[in-house]
Design a protein around this motif. Structure first.
Motif, PDB file in Angstrom:
ATOM      1  N   SER A 108       8.334  -4.400   7.743  1.00 57.33           N
ATOM      2  CA  SER A 108       7.910  -3.559   6.908  1.00 57.33           C
ATOM      3  C   SER A 108       9.040  -3.119   5.749  1.00 57.33           C
ATOM      4  CB  SER A 108       7.581  -2.378   7.704  1.00 57.33           C
ATOM      5  OG  SER A 108       6.563  -2.710   8.626  1.00 57.33           O
ATOM      6  N   HIS A 128       6.291   1.280  11.668  1.00 54.19           N
ATOM      7  CA  HIS A 128       6.088  -0.398  11.548  1.00 54.19           C
ATOM      8  C   HIS A 128       5.419  -0.768  12.877  1.00 54.19           C
ATOM      9  CE1 HIS A 128       7.863  -4.471  11.608  1.00 54.19           C
ATOM     10  NE2 HIS A 128       8.407  -4.252  12.870  1.00 54.19           N
ATOM     11  N   GLY A 149      -0.566  -7.964  12.753  1.00 55.61           N
ATOM     12  CA  GLY A 149      -0.249  -9.173  12.088  1.00 55.61           C
ATOM     13  C   GLY A 149       0.552  -9.899  13.144  1.00 55.61           C
ATOM     14  N   THR A 150       0.839  -9.617  14.288  1.00 53.71           N
ATOM     15  CA  THR A 150       1.823 -10.210  15.200  1.00 53.71           C
ATOM     16  C   THR A 150       1.162 -10.514  16.593  1.00 53.71           C
ATOM     17  OG1 THR A 150       2.742  -8.229  16.247  1.00 53.71           O
ATOM     18  CG2 THR A 150       3.721  -9.073  14.378  1.00 53.71           C
ATOM     19  N   SER A 172       5.290 -10.965   6.392  1.00 56.29           N
ATOM     20  CA  SER A 172       4.938 -11.892   7.603  1.00 56.29           C
ATOM     21  C   SER A 172       5.213 -13.328   7.376  1.00 56.29           C
ATOM     22  CB  SER A 172       3.543 -11.397   8.014  1.00 56.29           C
ATOM     23  OG  SER A 172       3.198 -12.242   9.214  1.00 56.29           O
ATOM     24  N   PHE A 216       0.833  -1.179  -0.039  1.00 60.49           N
ATOM     25  CA  PHE A 216       0.187  -0.020   0.122  1.00 60.49           C
ATOM     26  C   PHE A 216       0.859   1.166  -0.045  1.00 60.49           C
ATOM     27  CE2 PHE A 216       0.773  -1.993   4.250  1.00 60.49           C
ATOM     28  CZ  PHE A 216       1.242  -0.714   4.779  1.00 60.49           C
ATOM     29  N   LEU A 222       1.939  -0.930  12.132  1.00 56.96           N
ATOM     30  CA  LEU A 222       1.452  -1.800  11.125  1.00 56.96           C
ATOM     31  C   LEU A 222       1.358  -3.445  11.592  1.00 56.96           C
ATOM     32  CD1 LEU A 222       3.384  -0.319   7.949  1.00 56.96           C
ATOM     33  CD2 LEU A 222       0.770  -0.032   8.584  1.00 56.96           C
ATOM     34  N   ALA A 223       2.493  -3.592  12.698  1.00 59.67           N
ATOM     35  CA  ALA A 223       2.710  -4.843  13.085  1.00 59.67           C
ATOM     36  C   ALA A 223       1.752  -5.447  14.074  1.00 59.67           C
ATOM     37  CB  ALA A 223       4.073  -4.949  13.684  1.00 59.67           C
ATOM     38  N   THR A 259       6.694  -9.733  11.806  1.00 59.58           N
ATOM     39  CA  THR A 259       6.349  -8.483  10.739  1.00 59.58           C
ATOM     40  C   THR A 259       7.276  -8.150  10.226  1.00 59.58           C
ATOM     41  OG1 THR A 259       4.096  -8.703  11.632  1.00 59.58           O
ATOM     42  CG2 THR A 259       4.711  -6.820   9.944  1.00 59.58           C
ATOM     43  N   LEU A 308       3.937  -5.124   3.559  1.00 61.42           N
ATOM     44  CA  LEU A 308       4.222  -5.931   4.548  1.00 61.42           C
ATOM     45  C   LEU A 308       4.355  -7.452   4.333  1.00 61.42           C
ATOM     46  CD1 LEU A 308       1.417  -4.597   7.027  1.00 61.42           C
ATOM     47  CD2 LEU A 308       3.853  -4.132   7.420  1.00 61.42           C
TER      48      LEU A 308
END
Lengths: 329, 186
Positions: free
Chosen positions: A272, B161, B168-169, A265, A248, B164-165, A270, A263
């Motif tokens: 970036s 980061h 997902g974590t 994973s 994005f 954003l993380a 994670t 992103l």
């Protein structure tokens, strides 16, 4: 003579066939139990109102923080702020997260407007490819009985965890992030915890006075990249077990214009990946740096900055950064 | 009731410390090596008695903090402090934590011996328009060229980061903690 050995042979055969099976069953039950615990942990944070104080240790820094988590009919909200050192606060109201930092008002917060493909609670199969999940011993933290859950990395591309969950509620009471040699890189541990009545906790911990007047900014929403990216780049080859979960654009991150973000994973960790044009040449970042459990690796390619940030080993962020491929025409 | 430092640390470990005393104890814990040592001993003893020692407990963590503070004062303070315009910073409690983090994050070689750091670099001219597809090749990591403002430059990316993380974590709380935990130069 041969017949005399038959019973032993049969016994050996039975041993070979059944004992590993028993171990396998035991291992499966350990793993299954771990999944249950982790799923409960994920749900607990969205279902239980509580407040507590915890100690956070990473990168040689020791800080104490307060967290207030409230759940009501409108959803879950969380407020976390530092008790010592710099005054900083993070609040989350549903999908909106706001960082309040008097020193950095300009880059303070954001929305999450798109779900990620890898949601932990729904993708344990993916997790098993890269991690071994085990149920550990009982313990006691912050006056609560706990159960230890071990998340062991299967290779050196990622970190492992040891988690201590509240026996009764599965709330996380302690977390150790372990490096590839099983040494703790980052530790979080509650020193006290109290549960709050549902819908009745807004006044439990007033906002620190010094944070009230600080700027509360909202970061622009991000936009999914649909077709071609502005910078025309891709990630050539990722470390084993990692996949790109979303790409994005963000209007601006740091000193980078037209930031495009991917992103990456493995179901737990994670990474970036930022690609964009630095507004000022002397803002370019190059090389490797470590910030507690997070590593970052920067590459400058012409006028583009590639920056990879992740809670993974330094070799992994470097490998991802070097795999960024820019197509110039 | 006023208690001495040892009693307060013991109370902290046992989760019996009054809220009003918490800030003071944590401040002492941050600033005083003896207090840190006490906390570490009590905590380990407590854990050993209750659970058996975890293999993951960082037995040298307090020593590492002290060593990094010492290393900073010997090697970094003369160069860093004037650049930030805060010569007395290393003496302040909060600044001690800051310096420890910065030295840990940016200046002190990690345990694997990698002492590479960010360095501000001049962006080169854009490649020629006729250049074909190619892989971005990183130049050698620049060493010994740390600039004090590099961590300030990278902080927005760390914070971004972390945001954003969180989706997902797990534990989902950790990225938020890191957002607060990142120490930044002023």
């Amino acid at each position: 003579m041969i017949l005399r050995y038959v019973p032993y042979g049969r016994a050996t055969l039975l041993f070979v066939i059944f004992v590993p099976s028993l171990f396998a069953v035991a291992a499966d039950s350990q793993t299954d139990g771990a999944e249950d615990w982790l799923e409960r942990m994920v749900m607990a944070s969205k279902a239980i109102s509580y407040e507590g104080t915890f100690v956070y240790h990473a990168g040689g820094s020791l800080q104490s923080m307060k967290v207030v988590n409230t759940v009501d009919s409108h959803g879950d909200q969380q407020r976390m702020y530092s008790l010592n050192g710099e005054s900083r606060q993070v609040t989350r109201d549903g999908e909106e997260v706001t960082v309040t930092d008097p020193a950095f008002p300009a880059h303070a917060s954001g929305f999450y407007d798109a779900p990620f493909p890898l949601a932990l609670s729904r993708d344990f199969a993916k997790l098993h490819e890269n991690y071994q999940l085990l149920v550990g011993d009982e313990g006691r933290i912050a006056g609560r009985q706990t159960r230890q859950i071990v998340v062991r990395a299967r290779d050196g591309y990622r970190y492992g965890y040891q988690l201590w969950l509240d026996q009764e509620t599965a709330l996380l009471l302690r977390s150790d992030l372990l490096d590839t040699n099983a040494r703790p890189l980052e530790q979080l541990m509650f020193t006290n915890l109290s549960f709050l009545p549902r819908d009745g906790c807004s006044a439990a911990a007033p906002v620190p006075r010094e944070l009230v007047s600080s700027t509360r900014a909202v970061q622009p929403r991000r936009k999914e990249i649909v077709d071609q990216s502005r910078w025309n780049w891709q990630i050539r080859e990722l470390p084993p077990g990692f996949v790109v979960t979303s790409r994005f654009t963000q209007d601006s991150v740091g000193g980078m214009d037209g930031t495009e973000t991917a992103l990456v994973s493995d179901g737990l960790a994670t990474i970036s990946v930022y690609v964009g044009r630095q507004q000022r040449r002397d803002d370019a970042l190059q090389g490797l740096a470590r910030f507690g459990a997070v590593n970052a690796f920067g590459i400058v390619e012409g006028d583009l900055q590639m920056l990879v940030v992740g809670d993974v080993p330094d070799t992994t962020v470097e490998q991802v950064a070097r795999a960024v491929q820019v197509n110039r025409e | 009731m006023r208690r001495n430092s040892g009693e307060q640390i013991s109370a902290l470990v046992d989760d019996e410390l009054a809220e009003a005393e918490l800030e003071l104890v944590l401040r002492r814990l941050t600033a005083d090596a003896d207090v840190r040592g006490t906390w570490q001993r009590y905590h380990l003893a407590n854990e050993a008695l209750r659970n058996g020692l975890s293999r993951s407990v960082d037995l040298t963590f307090a020593d590492k903090v002290s060593a990094r503070v010492a290393a900073e004062s010997e090697h970094q303070a003369p160069a860093v402090a004037p650049a930030w315009g805060r010569p007395a910073r290393g003496l302040a409690v909060a600044a001690s934590v800051l310096v420890v983090f910065l030295t840990g994050a940016l200046l002190i070689p990690d345990e694997a011996g990698d002492d590479s750091q960010f360095a501000g670099v001049e962006a080169t001219a854009p490649p020629e328009a006729t250049a074909n597809t190619r892989v971005a090749e990183a130049p050698p990591i620049v060493r010994d060229r740390w600039q004090p403002d590099s961590s300030q430059k990278v902080y927005p990316y760390l914070a971004n980061h972390s945001q954003l993380a969180t989706s997902g974590t797990f534990p989902a709380v950790l990225p938020y903690v890191r957002m607060i935990g990142y120490e930044t130069p002023r």
